[in-house]
Design an enzyme around this catalytic site. Sequence first.
Site, PDB file in Angstrom:
ATOM      1  N   SER A 186      -2.088  94.722  12.549  1.00 48.24           N
ATOM      2  CA  SER A 186      -1.142  93.785  13.147  1.00 48.24           C
ATOM      3  C   SER A 186      -1.795  93.040  14.316  1.00 48.24           C
ATOM      4  CB  SER A 186       0.128  94.532  13.579  1.00 48.24           C
ATOM      5  OG  SER A 186       1.151  93.651  13.949  1.00 48.24           O
ATOM      6  N   ASP A 257       5.854  92.055   3.866  1.00 49.87           N
ATOM      7  CA  ASP A 257       5.772  92.153   5.325  1.00 49.87           C
ATOM      8  C   ASP A 257       6.794  91.209   5.953  1.00 49.87           C
ATOM      9  OD1 ASP A 257       5.025  92.159   8.044  1.00 49.87           O
ATOM     10  OD2 ASP A 257       2.918  92.476   7.545  1.00 49.87           O
ATOM     11  N   HIS A 290       5.326  95.994   6.675  1.00 48.42           N
ATOM     12  CA  HIS A 290       4.472  95.996   7.863  1.00 48.42           C
ATOM     13  C   HIS A 290       4.097  97.433   8.221  1.00 48.42           C
ATOM     14  CE1 HIS A 290       2.619  93.728  11.058  1.00 48.42           C
ATOM     15  NE2 HIS A 290       3.071  94.572  11.955  1.00 48.42           N
TER      16      HIS A 290
END
Length: 314
Positions: A186, A257, A290
């Site tokens: 991320s 995501d 995610h």
Amino acid sequence: MERLGDGVGRACDGEVLSSNSFYVGRPVLVVDADSGAFLHIPAKLVISDSIFPFISLKMSYGSSSLASGGRNNKRPFEFGRTYVVRPKGRHQATIVWLHGLGDNGASWAQLLEALPLPNVKWICPTAPTRPVAVFGGLHCTSWFDVGEFSENGPDDLEGLDASAIHVANLLSAEPNGTKLGVGGFSMGASASLYSAACCTYGRFGNGNLYPFNISAVVGLSGWLPCSRSLKNKVESSQESTRKASSMPLLLCHGIADDVVLYPHGEKSAEVLRSSGFRNVTFKTYNELGHYTIPEEMDDVCKWFTSRLGLDGSC
């Protein structure tokens, strides 16, 4: 796994944000450490799932560098604890791995320690605790300030540069002949890509020389910062063009995501390729949100083994 340093070992000002899970799941209630007021954080903004139902954070609205427009003001950066996973076999490579927003180095160190890469030493630092614009100025561990999770938002060059310098300092003491790599999840993926860009230019954003070559870069569920200026900087010299064309990069992104949307990951790979990075691998996972899954980490292990020439020796 060993721990280095005496910095902030918790993800935020309060209870630990992260467990061993990187799943983005449910909304949480945040407790303001000063006033005791509650703040609701939607599920799509919970970067690291927590084993705690309530998290205590220090709230400071409007004080982030992006919100205040104070990116030119020098700010002190106090990095948290660094966790090191020693190689189980012959030491052939060292990789700095950067966590996501609100997380810390310990959670990823536990996951990386279990990977079948006996020749890799993993260094897992913890980002500074700082106000973050996307959370309305809440203090949280963050490699740089961010207003949105995409390449379209403003870039916190000072924060990005400080993180890249910190990564370089962590790698600078490694033995000669050791392959050096950077990776992250991320926001950590974005900071890793910024380090790759600095290595390619041969300089940090502040003008100081980048001290060594990076052999491999991995970014999971991230985005490319400073994308608008990348092509011009790469083409600014023959050396930068040469480095970009040969640097191996692996980007992985889940179609499901809902934090860093898949098109931003796809666009990052496209911009890198169009800017002269010819050795970019972009892998897609159909149902991945995610977080990370064994299939993705297996691909990371295979890619590192191939690109770094790891032989699995004891």
